[in-house]
Write a protein that holds these residues in place. Structure first.
Motif, PDB file in Angstrom:
ATOM      1  N   LEU A 122       0.849  -1.218  -0.250  1.00 18.71           N
ATOM      2  CA  LEU A 122      -0.046  -0.050  -0.112  1.00 18.71           C
ATOM      3  C   LEU A 122       0.878   1.201   0.091  1.00 18.71           C
ATOM      4  O   LEU A 122       1.675   1.484   0.913  1.00 18.71           O
ATOM      5  N   GLU A 123       0.880   2.143  -0.975  1.00 22.91           N
ATOM      6  CA  GLU A 123       1.590   3.321  -1.128  1.00 22.91           C
ATOM      7  C   GLU A 123       0.803   4.415  -1.644  1.00 22.91           C
ATOM      8  O   GLU A 123      -0.250   4.205  -2.438  1.00 22.91           O
ATOM      9  N   PRO A 124       1.311   5.811  -1.281  1.00 19.75           N
ATOM     10  CA  PRO A 124       0.755   6.772  -2.291  1.00 19.75           C
ATOM     11  C   PRO A 124       1.038   6.670  -3.601  1.00 19.75           C
ATOM     12  O   PRO A 124       2.350   6.465  -3.772  1.00 19.75           O
ATOM     13  N   SER A 125       0.180   7.063  -4.471  1.00 22.48           N
ATOM     14  CA  SER A 125       0.647   6.868  -5.888  1.00 22.48           C
ATOM     15  C   SER A 125       1.732   8.005  -6.135  1.00 22.48           C
ATOM     16  O   SER A 125       1.567   9.142  -5.384  1.00 22.48           O
ATOM     17  N   ARG A 126       2.496   7.785  -7.251  1.00 22.39           N
ATOM     18  CA  ARG A 126       3.532   8.792  -7.839  1.00 22.39           C
ATOM     19  C   ARG A 126       2.631  10.256  -7.739  1.00 22.39           C
ATOM     20  O   ARG A 126       1.624  10.293  -8.459  1.00 22.39           O
ATOM     21  N   THR A 141       1.538  12.232  -5.753  1.00 22.53           N
ATOM     22  CA  THR A 141       0.256  12.549  -4.800  1.00 22.53           C
ATOM     23  C   THR A 141       0.349  12.116  -3.369  1.00 22.53           C
ATOM     24  O   THR A 141       1.448  11.783  -3.057  1.00 22.53           O
ATOM     25  N   ASN A 142      -0.605  12.806  -2.812  1.00 23.09           N
ATOM     26  CA  ASN A 142      -0.466  12.618  -1.263  1.00 23.09           C
ATOM     27  C   ASN A 142      -1.467  11.797  -0.785  1.00 23.09           C
ATOM     28  O   ASN A 142      -1.260  10.979   0.104  1.00 23.09           O
ATOM     29  N   SER A 143      -2.560  11.542  -1.512  1.00 26.95           N
ATOM     30  CA  SER A 143      -3.819  10.846  -1.049  1.00 26.95           C
ATOM     31  C   SER A 143      -4.360   9.973  -2.217  1.00 26.95           C
ATOM     32  O   SER A 143      -5.367   9.532  -1.791  1.00 26.95           O
ATOM     33  N   THR A 144      -3.523   9.544  -3.325  1.00 26.73           N
ATOM     34  CA  THR A 144      -4.145   8.734  -4.245  1.00 26.73           C
ATOM     35  C   THR A 144      -3.437   7.401  -3.846  1.00 26.73           C
ATOM     36  O   THR A 144      -2.276   7.375  -3.557  1.00 26.73           O
ATOM     37  N   LEU A 145      -4.253   6.312  -3.750  1.00 26.67           N
ATOM     38  CA  LEU A 145      -3.898   4.948  -3.194  1.00 26.67           C
ATOM     39  C   LEU A 145      -3.422   4.114  -4.147  1.00 26.67           C
ATOM     40  O   LEU A 145      -4.205   3.881  -5.409  1.00 26.67           O
ATOM     41  N   THR A 146      -2.241   3.539  -4.204  1.00 31.86           N
ATOM     42  CA  THR A 146      -1.792   2.115  -4.815  1.00 31.86           C
ATOM     43  C   THR A 146      -1.841   1.019  -4.120  1.00 31.86           C
ATOM     44  O   THR A 146      -1.190   1.151  -2.953  1.00 31.86           O
ATOM     45  N   ALA A 147      -2.617   0.116  -4.305  1.00 33.45           N
ATOM     46  CA  ALA A 147      -2.762  -1.199  -3.518  1.00 33.45           C
ATOM     47  C   ALA A 147      -2.553  -2.287  -4.359  1.00 33.45           C
ATOM     48  O   ALA A 147      -3.176  -2.464  -5.383  1.00 33.45           O
ATOM     49  N   PHE A 148      -1.662  -3.256  -3.941  1.00 34.09           N
ATOM     50  CA  PHE A 148      -1.592  -4.525  -4.410  1.00 34.09           C
ATOM     51  C   PHE A 148      -1.747  -5.595  -3.366  1.00 34.09           C
ATOM     52  O   PHE A 148      -1.203  -5.337  -2.255  1.00 34.09           O
ATOM     53  N   ILE A 149      -2.299  -6.867  -3.643  1.00 34.60           N
ATOM     54  CA  ILE A 149      -2.499  -7.869  -2.666  1.00 34.60           C
ATOM     55  C   ILE A 149      -2.234  -9.134  -3.570  1.00 34.60           C
ATOM     56  O   ILE A 149      -2.628  -9.274  -4.479  1.00 34.60           O
ATOM     57  N   ARG A 150      -1.334  -9.785  -3.053  1.00 35.72           N
ATOM     58  CA  ARG A 150      -0.825 -11.180  -3.857  1.00 35.72           C
ATOM     59  C   ARG A 150      -0.484 -10.954  -5.332  1.00 35.72           C
ATOM     60  O   ARG A 150      -0.797 -11.676  -6.026  1.00 35.72           O
ATOM     61  N   GLY A 151       0.104  -9.761  -5.479  1.00 38.59           N
ATOM     62  CA  GLY A 151       0.418  -9.410  -6.835  1.00 38.59           C
ATOM     63  C   GLY A 151      -0.601  -8.971  -7.985  1.00 38.59           C
ATOM     64  O   GLY A 151      -0.256  -8.701  -8.965  1.00 38.59           O
ATOM     65  N   VAL A 152      -1.458  -8.650  -7.227  1.00 41.44           N
ATOM     66  CA  VAL A 152      -2.858  -8.183  -8.141  1.00 41.44           C
ATOM     67  C   VAL A 152      -3.030  -6.979  -7.468  1.00 41.44           C
ATOM     68  O   VAL A 152      -3.360  -6.488  -6.428  1.00 41.44           O
ATOM     69  N   GLY A 153      -3.277  -5.849  -8.568  1.00 46.57           N
ATOM     70  CA  GLY A 153      -3.515  -4.454  -8.188  1.00 46.57           C
ATOM     71  C   GLY A 153      -3.483  -3.541  -9.328  1.00 46.57           C
ATOM     72  O   GLY A 153      -3.769  -4.134 -10.726  1.00 46.57           O
ATOM     73  N   GLN A 154      -3.335  -2.410  -9.256  1.00 43.08           N
ATOM     74  CA  GLN A 154      -3.410  -1.276 -10.189  1.00 43.08           C
ATOM     75  C   GLN A 154      -2.701   0.053  -9.820  1.00 43.08           C
ATOM     76  O   GLN A 154      -3.094   0.392  -8.761  1.00 43.08           O
ATOM     77  N   GLN A 155      -1.702   0.449 -10.416  1.00 43.75           N
ATOM     78  CA  GLN A 155      -1.117   1.503 -10.001  1.00 43.75           C
ATOM     79  C   GLN A 155      -1.211   2.925 -10.783  1.00 43.75           C
ATOM     80  O   GLN A 155      -0.751   3.844 -10.162  1.00 43.75           O
ATOM     81  N   ASP A 156      -2.009   2.964 -11.776  1.00 45.58           N
ATOM     82  CA  ASP A 156      -2.209   3.913 -12.643  1.00 45.58           C
ATOM     83  C   ASP A 156      -3.647   4.790 -12.198  1.00 45.58           C
ATOM     84  O   ASP A 156      -4.749   3.956 -12.158  1.00 45.58           O
ATOM     85  N   PRO A 157      -3.870   6.164 -11.686  1.00 49.35           N
ATOM     86  CA  PRO A 157      -5.078   6.494 -11.120  1.00 49.35           C
ATOM     87  C   PRO A 157      -5.988   7.179 -12.152  1.00 49.35           C
ATOM     88  O   PRO A 157      -6.861   7.674 -11.823  1.00 49.35           O
ATOM     89  N   LEU A 158      -5.763   6.869 -13.553  1.00 53.50           N
ATOM     90  CA  LEU A 158      -6.630   7.439 -14.582  1.00 53.50           C
ATOM     91  C   LEU A 158      -8.018   7.118 -14.736  1.00 53.50           C
ATOM     92  O   LEU A 158      -8.260   5.741 -14.292  1.00 53.50           O
ATOM     93  N   ALA A 159      -8.921   7.559 -15.429  1.00 57.58           N
ATOM     94  CA  ALA A 159     -10.034   7.394 -15.257  1.00 57.58           C
ATOM     95  C   ALA A 159     -10.398   5.984 -16.045  1.00 57.58           C
ATOM     96  O   ALA A 159      -9.956   5.580 -17.072  1.00 57.58           O
ATOM     97  N   GLY A 160     -11.223   5.366 -15.305  1.00 61.05           N
ATOM     98  CA  GLY A 160     -11.804   3.819 -16.263  1.00 61.05           C
ATOM     99  C   GLY A 160     -10.664   2.804 -15.806  1.00 61.05           C
ATOM    100  O   GLY A 160     -10.726   1.566 -16.026  1.00 61.05           O
ATOM    101  N   TYR A 161      -9.420   3.047 -15.108  1.00 58.22           N
ATOM    102  CA  TYR A 161      -8.420   1.964 -14.746  1.00 58.22           C
ATOM    103  C   TYR A 161      -9.160   1.494 -13.089  1.00 58.22           C
ATOM    104  O   TYR A 161      -8.879   2.026 -12.067  1.00 58.22           O
ATOM    105  N   GLU A 162     -10.153   0.586 -13.324  1.00 56.95           N
ATOM    106  CA  GLU A 162     -10.563   0.047 -11.882  1.00 56.95           C
ATOM    107  C   GLU A 162      -9.456  -0.525 -11.270  1.00 56.95           C
ATOM    108  O   GLU A 162      -8.677  -1.429 -11.813  1.00 56.95           O
ATOM    109  N   GLN A 163      -9.585  -0.401 -10.017  1.00 54.62           N
ATOM    110  CA  GLN A 163      -8.532  -1.206  -9.283  1.00 54.62           C
ATOM    111  C   GLN A 163      -8.682  -2.653  -9.057  1.00 54.62           C
ATOM    112  O   GLN A 163      -9.683  -3.092  -8.693  1.00 54.62           O
ATOM    113  N   GLY A 164      -7.515  -3.244  -8.924  1.00 52.97           N
ATOM    114  CA  GLY A 164      -7.610  -4.909  -8.525  1.00 52.97           C
ATOM    115  C   GLY A 164      -7.889  -5.142  -7.045  1.00 52.97           C
ATOM    116  O   GLY A 164      -8.288  -6.252  -6.969  1.00 52.97           O
ATOM    117  N   VAL A 165      -7.750  -4.050  -6.157  1.00 49.62           N
ATOM    118  CA  VAL A 165      -8.128  -4.388  -4.590  1.00 49.62           C
ATOM    119  C   VAL A 165      -9.128  -3.479  -4.508  1.00 49.62           C
ATOM    120  O   VAL A 165      -8.841  -2.077  -4.912  1.00 49.62           O
TER     121      VAL A 165
END
Length: 757
Positions: A85-89, A91-115
């Protein structure tokens, strides 16, 4: 005095359930005067022993987090297996989340998170404003593996549930103040007021302020500072003994300064030197004309409301409704070059809103337990940004060159789900579940290149000259899926439970809001859905006269059609210099991810305990086809260290007419690759972190005093970065060798005083 296990963080962390009730006292065994308490959970929408629930989750109570001085949810990753779990590049409050190798690190529109992230059972569709500060929280749960047959939105990798405290039936509240390193000043106030026997109201107000860890040498602003004001209001009404109505509203305003990365290389054209402090920057985008369209502003505003109804229909049936609406708006300055010049600057606007409705019908009896439900979400996400290549534009055209992108992606989805557990005997239980989902995605994307100081017409430059349109399309696709689950659990002895199961995760296909259809027409088709097939076996045991618990989970996942976004610079005029960029959203072919997760708690004496956690993962991409060539040996699973470990020690003793708790913990993370293509300059090598806390609670529990030290060895930890220069980057953009790195907080110390009434 008996130790409070709720105050030992990883006793909650060994839970394998979807909801956890933190223990408050220590149970007595037959042979000793102290033992770990049997925890009661509501994982499958009914109360049962934590050790009997065969579902993988880690949970931390609000009290445990308070004793550790946890500031926000990213700190959970230190003690939770297989989680990043990290703040996205930038940013202060946008979340990058990965669990067991599954996630999504780009916060653009339409990129639904894996977590999936849930706030009081409400799914948050977007990662903006999702680095939730921890205040007035009852517990936070981290579910590992696909979720979908028990509640909410289907998630392919896992879910994080942030659960706030229920209101009290007595007048109560608290005031908490914290002062710490870098002039940290946090103030939190909560209150619960009963208005008669059946109605109560309450709320929380929080201010989180901190100077920066570094300084912007160009603007004079702070780097990595914090300026957040938030509040929550709630009301609960019990019109009858069988009905509970709960309403809540929350609002967060984040006015922290824009974050720019640290440059490991000198400016290739400007000659700007490498700074001595990794937390400093010379970024000038917020003062440059490139971001005049948003006045160099950096802010995030998020709000939402929820209406929940629980209706007990009799001895066995319960009906539940969760209605919610949320929206957030972000204006942000991204300085890719992290220099005073406008070599590669970007003003960005994110605008998101969503409405969701969930119905659940539950049946519970000794023989059978059933959860059925319907879920609906209507979400709209948009992003607009200029990529301003100032130096390149002036060199080639005599004026700033701007690539504008406007993308909107709408999601309308509904699903039905059911999960049935049948208890064949007192020892053997079988659960089967399934979820049918229909997701419709619609995209509207426009991209154009402009000349002129001040960016594109969207950001207020009406005099901008249109050089070329690189993308202009609308597209729509609907995706259908059925995801099954089966689980078998067996109570081997009164103290040992074994289980095994299979579950399937699904994430619908999507469109790239940066896609350039006139350059690459295939972007109009979007990408295919992701699917993850997960197999897991688990062993949960209580031993040593109830003073020790060890839980082990072993899993294997087959991950197909992974959606991997990115962007690369392109040369549109053939002069050998990249003067634009395109999105690179692709489906990677197949990956295999397997691992073992270990969690435990050991009560050595009535006052001294140890908490442990570890995970060992093998994440390997098996197939990734680019231009008919398999490049899987050149790709890695992002944000997924192969090893993680945590050891914490907690000691309780009586002192000054109260209880003194000493906690020290060590965590370890293995090597981390930031993107799918390794870039040594950005990637984080294995590291350790040490934290410690001293907390005193008065005998009446009216006062709490605490001192918390974090990252005591002052490790320099990379969390994210941009790679558009040298150092193994996939492409270049701008003229200044534009590679920048973002870092986790340095050593900090804080002191807390809390008064409860």
């Amino acid at each position: 005095m008996k130790p409070s296990i709720a105050r030992t963080p990883l006793f909650a962390a060994i839970a394998m359930a979807t909801a956890v009730t933190s223990p408050a006292v220590v149970a007595q065994s037959d042979e000793t005067s102290f033992a770990l308490e049997e925890v009661v959970v509501t994982a499958r929408r009914r109360s049962e022993s934590l050790q009997d629930v065969p579902i993988a989750v880690t949970a931390l109570s609000g009290d445990a987090l308070k004793l550790r001085g946890a500031a926000d949810i990213t700190e959970l990753a230190q003690s939770v297996p297989s989680v990043t779990l990290e703040p996205s590049r930038a940013t202060n409050s946008t979340l990058t989340a990965f669990i067991r190798g599954v996630g999504q690190q780009d916060p653009l529109a339409g990129y639904e998170q894996g977590v999936g992230l849930y706030l009081d059972d409400v799914f948050l569709a977007r990662p903006q404003a999702a680095v939730l500060d921890i205040y007035d929280v009852e517990r936070i749960e981290v579910l590992r593996g696909p979720q979908g047959t028990l509640y909410g939105r289907n998630t392919v990798g896992g879910a994080i549930k942030y659960v706030t405290r229920r209101l009290s039936d007595e007048l109560s509240g608290s005031l908490k103040g914290t002062y710490g390193s870098y002039d940290q000043i946090d103030l939190v106030g909560t209150v619960s007021v009963p208005l008669g026997d059946s109605f109560r109201v309450g709320g929380s107000v929080a201010s989180f302020q901190r100077d920066g860890y570094g300084e912007n040498k160009t603007t004079g602003d702070d780097q990595y500072d914090k300026d957040i004001f938030a509040y929550r209001l709630s009301a609960e009404w019990l019109p009858t003994d069988n009905i509970l109505v709960r309403f809540s509203y929350d609002d967060t305003q984040d006015d922290s300064s824009a974050v720019a990365g640290y440059r490991p290389f000198a400016g290739a054209v400007s000659g700007a030197p490498v700074l001595n402090d990794i937390y400093d920057t010379t970024a000038g985008a917020s003062d440059n004309i490139s971001t005049a369209g948003i006045n160099g502003n950096n802010e995030v505003q998020a709000e939402g409301w929820m209406l929940g109804v629980d209706w007990n229909l009799g001895d066995h049936w319960t009906f539940r409704s969760i209605t919610a609406d949320r929206e957030d708006y972000t204006e942000s300055v991204i300085d890719f070059d992290s220099l005073a010049v406008d070599d590669f600057d970007a003003p960005v606007i994110y605008d998101n809103d969503q409405f969701s409705q969930e119905f659940q019908l539950l049946f519970n009896s000794d023989k059978m337990n059933l959860v059925t439900g319907f879920y609906y979400i209507d979400a709209e996400a948009s992003n607009d940004f200029d990529v301003v290549l100032g130096q390149l534009g002036r060199a080639a055209y005599g004026s700033e060159l701007t690539a504008y992108t406007g993308g909107q992606v709408d999601t309308e989805s509904w699903s039905v789900f059911a999960d049935l557990t049948w208890n064949f005997t007192d020892k053997l239980s079988v659960a089967v579940g399934g979820r049918y989902t229909e997701d419709k995605r619609s995209a509207d994307v426009f991209r154009g290149s402009y000349l002129g100081a001040g960016g594109s017409p969207f950001f207020g430059n009406d005099d901008a000259f249109l050089l070329a349109v690189t993308s202009d399309y609308e597209a729509e696709r609907t995706f259908y899926d059925f995801s099954p689950r089966i689980n078998v659990s067996y109570l081997w002895t009164d103290d040992i439970t074994v289980y095994g199961g299979y579950s399937q995760g699904f994430k619908a296909g999507m469109f790239d809001p940066r896609g350039a259809n006139l350059v690459t027409p295939a972007v109009e088709q979007g990408v295919d859905p992701e699917q993850l097939d997960s197999y897991e076996i688990g062993f949960k045991s209580v031993y040593w006269d109830g003073r020790a618990i060890t839980n082990i989970a072993v899993f294997y996942s087959e991950y197909t059609d992974m959606q991997v976004p990115g962007s690369v610079g392109i040369d549109t005029n053939g002069d050998g210099i990249n003067d634009d960029f395109v999105g690179t959203l692709t489906n990677a072919g197949e990956a295999e991810i397997s691992g073992i997760e270990i969690e435990g708690n050991f009560l050595f004496t009535e006052n001294f305990s140890m908490q442990v956690a570890a995970s060992f993962l093998d994440a390997d991409i098996k197939e990734w086809i680019v231009n008919d060539v398999d490049v899987s040996d050149q790709r890695e699973i992002q944000n997924t260290p192969e090893e993680m470990a945590y050891i914490g020690f907690t000691y309780n003793t009586m002192a000054m007419n109260g209880e003194l708790t000493l906690n020290a913990n060590w965590s370890y993370k293995g090597d981390i690759t930031q993107f799918e293509a390794p870039a040594p300059i950005l990637d984080q090598d294995a590291y350790d972190m040490i934290n410690a806390s001293v907390v005193w609670v008065s005998g009446s529990e009216t006062w709490l005093l605490g001192i918390h030290g974090k990252n005591l060895t002052d490790e320099e930890i990379k969390t994210a970065g941009y790679c558009f220069g040298s150092g193994g980057c996939p492409s270049t953009l701008g003229l200044e060798d534009n590679t920048s790195i973002f870092y986790a907080p340095p050593l900090t110390v804080s002191a807390t005083v809390e008064y409860r009434f």
